[in-house]
Design an enzyme around this catalytic site. Structure first.
Site, PDB file in Angstrom:
ATOM      1  N   VAL A 160      50.752  77.200 100.223  1.00 15.78           N
ATOM      2  CA  VAL A 160      50.357  78.625 100.771  1.00 15.78           C
ATOM      3  C   VAL A 160      50.857  77.863 102.001  1.00 15.78           C
ATOM      4  O   VAL A 160      51.300  78.946 103.066  1.00 15.78           O
ATOM      5  CB  VAL A 160      48.769  77.961 100.630  1.00 15.78           C
ATOM      6  CG1 VAL A 160      48.506  78.519  99.190  1.00 15.78           C
ATOM      7  CG2 VAL A 160      48.029  76.796 100.973  1.00 15.78           C
TER       8      VAL A 160
ATOM      9  N   ASN B 141      40.853  77.889  99.752  1.00 16.22           N
ATOM     10  CA  ASN B 141      40.117  76.903  99.519  1.00 16.22           C
ATOM     11  C   ASN B 141      40.947  75.083  99.642  1.00 16.22           C
ATOM     12  O   ASN B 141      41.398  73.958 100.096  1.00 16.22           O
ATOM     13  CB  ASN B 141      40.280  76.649  98.070  1.00 16.22           C
ATOM     14  CG  ASN B 141      39.466  74.903  96.928  1.00 16.22           C
ATOM     15  OD1 ASN B 141      38.444  74.477  97.604  1.00 16.22           O
ATOM     16  ND2 ASN B 141      40.463  74.586  96.764  1.00 16.22           N
TER      17      ASN B 141
ATOM     18  N   TYR C 231      42.153  66.698 110.973  1.00 13.40           N
ATOM     19  CA  TYR C 231      42.371  67.773 109.835  1.00 13.40           C
ATOM     20  C   TYR C 231      40.874  68.132 110.403  1.00 13.40           C
ATOM     21  O   TYR C 231      40.674  69.624 110.042  1.00 13.40           O
ATOM     22  CB  TYR C 231      41.331  67.084 108.906  1.00 13.40           C
ATOM     23  CG  TYR C 231      40.400  67.332 107.480  1.00 13.40           C
ATOM     24  CD1 TYR C 231      40.546  67.930 106.571  1.00 13.40           C
ATOM     25  CD2 TYR C 231      39.146  67.268 108.048  1.00 13.40           C
ATOM     26  CE1 TYR C 231      39.874  68.587 105.178  1.00 13.40           C
ATOM     27  CE2 TYR C 231      38.432  67.273 106.950  1.00 13.40           C
ATOM     28  CZ  TYR C 231      39.232  68.503 105.720  1.00 13.40           C
ATOM     29  OH  TYR C 231      37.795  68.888 104.846  1.00 13.40           O
TER      30      TYR C 231
HETATM   31  N1  LIG Z   1      35.398  67.565  98.897  1.00 11.65           N
HETATM   32  C1  LIG Z   1      34.865  67.405  99.514  1.00 11.65           C
HETATM   33  O1  LIG Z   1      33.714  66.654 100.114  1.00 11.65           O
HETATM   34  C2  LIG Z   1      35.084  68.587 101.461  1.00 11.65           C
HETATM   35  C3  LIG Z   1      33.640  68.469 101.891  1.00 11.65           C
HETATM   36  C4  LIG Z   1      34.430  69.136 103.260  1.00 11.65           C
HETATM   37  C5  LIG Z   1      34.910  70.512 103.180  1.00 11.65           C
HETATM   38  N2  LIG Z   1      35.792  69.786 101.581  1.00 11.65           N
HETATM   39  C6  LIG Z   1      37.099  71.457 101.255  1.00 11.65           C
HETATM   40  O2  LIG Z   1      37.068  71.656  99.657  1.00 11.65           O
HETATM   41  C7  LIG Z   1      38.426  72.007  99.596  1.00 11.65           C
HETATM   42  C8  LIG Z   1      38.539  71.120  99.042  1.00 11.65           C
HETATM   43  O3  LIG Z   1      38.661  70.323  99.205  1.00 11.65           O
HETATM   44  P1  LIG Z   1      38.525  69.444  97.629  1.00 11.65           P
HETATM   45  O4  LIG Z   1      38.214  67.783  97.803  1.00 11.65           O
HETATM   46  O5  LIG Z   1      38.296  69.872  96.064  1.00 11.65           O
HETATM   47  O6  LIG Z   1      40.542  68.793  97.822  1.00 11.65           O
HETATM   48  P2  LIG Z   1      41.297  68.178  96.664  1.00 11.65           P
HETATM   49  O7  LIG Z   1      42.191  67.307  97.635  1.00 11.65           O
HETATM   50  O8  LIG Z   1      40.701  67.743  95.383  1.00 11.65           O
HETATM   51  O9  LIG Z   1      41.985  69.043  95.660  1.00 11.65           O
HETATM   52  C9  LIG Z   1      43.169  70.360  96.015  1.00 11.65           C
HETATM   53  C10 LIG Z   1      43.868  70.638  95.781  1.00 11.65           C
HETATM   54  O10 LIG Z   1      45.253  71.660  97.261  1.00 11.65           O
HETATM   55  C11 LIG Z   1      46.426  71.376  96.433  1.00 11.65           C
HETATM   56  N3  LIG Z   1      46.837  71.740  98.033  1.00 11.65           N
HETATM   57  C12 LIG Z   1      46.932  70.405  98.606  1.00 11.65           C
HETATM   58  N4  LIG Z   1      48.299  71.598  99.357  1.00 11.65           N
HETATM   59  C13 LIG Z   1      47.884  72.695  99.026  1.00 11.65           C
HETATM   60  C14 LIG Z   1      49.129  73.580  99.073  1.00 11.65           C
HETATM   61  N5  LIG Z   1      50.512  73.353 100.633  1.00 11.65           N
HETATM   62  N6  LIG Z   1      49.460  74.779  98.577  1.00 11.65           N
HETATM   63  C15 LIG Z   1      48.933  74.655  97.421  1.00 11.65           C
HETATM   64  N7  LIG Z   1      48.085  73.889  96.891  1.00 11.65           N
HETATM   65  C16 LIG Z   1      48.022  72.945  97.658  1.00 11.65           C
HETATM   66  C17 LIG Z   1      46.024  70.413  95.731  1.00 11.65           C
HETATM   67  O11 LIG Z   1      47.073  70.221  95.101  1.00 11.65           O
HETATM   68  C18 LIG Z   1      44.687  69.972  95.072  1.00 11.65           C
HETATM   69  O12 LIG Z   1      45.226  70.401  93.531  1.00 11.65           O
HETATM   70  C19 LIG Z   1      38.897  71.487 101.292  1.00 11.65           C
HETATM   71  O13 LIG Z   1      39.363  72.789 102.305  1.00 11.65           O
HETATM   72  C20 LIG Z   1      38.589  71.175 101.614  1.00 11.65           C
HETATM   73  O14 LIG Z   1      38.686  70.859 103.573  1.00 11.65           O
HETATM   74  C21 LIG Z   1      35.739  69.322 100.626  1.00 11.65           C
END
Ligand SMILES: NC(=O)c1ccc[n+]([C@@H]2O[C@H](COP(=O)([O-])OP(=O)(O)OC[C@H]3O[C@@H](n4cnc5c(N)ncnc54)[C@H](O)[C@@H]3O)[C@@H](O)[C@H]2O)c1
Length: 252
Positions: A64, A91, A160
């Site tokens: 993206v 996301n 971040y």
């Molecule tokens: N998991 C948590 O505790 C948490 C807490 C606060 C915020 N968030 C936010 O929730 C969202 C999801 O987090 P998560 O923990 O599920 O992440 P994750 O890393 O487990 O999964 C994210 C997915 O995004 C994909 N991705 C990464 N870069 C990309 C790109 N350039 N283009 C397309 N896809 C891409 C990855 O391949 C991965 O499959 C994020 O925005 C994160 O900042 C998560």
């Protein structure tokens, strides 16, 4: 209520964890879902699981942060599904090879990836579909963020948090611009989610749980349900808001 039948939803980074939960719930509510991920195998797997449940989905593997790839990928998926995207859930926010270090130890090259993904990546996905939403007089943008955008924490995540803060400001201003065309834009600020159990030690998780009033981590399906609500007709009166999804944590 919260029926998304007839809508086409795009979810970035939906190949696992939170994004997978969001894509599945949007599919269960009736939307046809474009399952994006950097990794094609992850996107294919989640799209297949949505199809197995009897719902509509297509995998769309691209980065993206690349505007042209985003334009091509979304247009190809729209052609496959037979209509324009009118729901976007940004996301993807954890950059590959995430660097967890204090700012003093980061070089200028290290600053870019989280900013590129959280700000320009999200803007690319919105830009490609926004005119269609405004022309149609209906659209829903949901930006996944983090409580770290609005606080200061000693967790080695300055860049971040900078990316998340930046996109939150963008979304608020975008919401003010696009409300006149029936396009809402809201932010879901997540606290700690279940998938952290795979990334952190049991001691770290225990320490985190002590800060969460509900005493547990967030579930991707629950995040998906919240996104489905924000994507629905019934949420048309909510825009420009940052909504915490964090089990009541005061530390964010
Ligand atoms: N998991 C948590 O505790 C948490 C807490 C606060 C915020 N968030 C936010 O929730 C969202 C999801 O987090 P998560 O923990 O599920 O992440 P994750 O890393 O487990 O999964 C994210 C997915 O995004 C994909 N991705 C990464 N870069 C990309 C790109 N350039 N283009 C397309 N896809 C891409 C990855 O391949 C991965 O499959 C994020 O925005 C994160 O900042 C998560």
């Amino acid at each position: 209520m919260f029926d998304l039948t007839g809508h086409i939803a795009f979810v970035s980074g939906a190949g696992q964890s939170v994004g997978e939960g969001i894509a599945k719930v949007l599919g269960r509510q009736g939307a046809a879902v474009i399952v994006n991920d950097l990794h094609g195998d992850r996107a294919e797997k989640v799209a297949a699981s949505i199809l197995e449940e009897g719902n509509r989905a297509v995998a769309a593997a691209f980065d993206v942060t690349d505007h042209d790839a985003t334009l091509r990928g979304i247009r190809a998926a729209e052609a496959e599904l037979g209509g324009p995207v009118d729901i976007v859930v940004n996301n993807a926010g954890v950059a590959e090879g995430r660097i967890i270090k204090p700012f003093r130890e980061l070089s200028p090259e290290d600053w870019r990836a989280p900013i590129d993904l959280n700000i320009f990546g999200a803007m690319n996905c919105i830009k490609v579909v926004l005119d269609g939403m405004c022309d149609a007089g209906w659209g829903r943008i949901v930006q996944i963020s983090s409580g770290s955008a609005r606080t200061g924490q000693n967790i080695n995540q300055t860049m971040y948090a900078t990316g998340k803060s930046g996109i939150e400001g963008f979304i608020r201003h975008l919401a003010a611009e696009t409300g006149q065309w029936g396009v809402t834009a809201n932010i879901v600020a997540l606290g700690h989610q279940k998938n952290l159990e795979d990334k952190m030690s049991a001691d770290m998780i225990d320490a985190i749980l002590k800060t969460i009033p509900i005493g547990r981590l967030g579930d991707p399906i629950e995040v998906g349900a919240f996104c489905a609500y924000l994507a629905s007709d019934e949420a048309g009166g909510i825009t420009g808001q940052t909504l915490d999804f964090n089990g009541g944590s005061q530390t964010r």
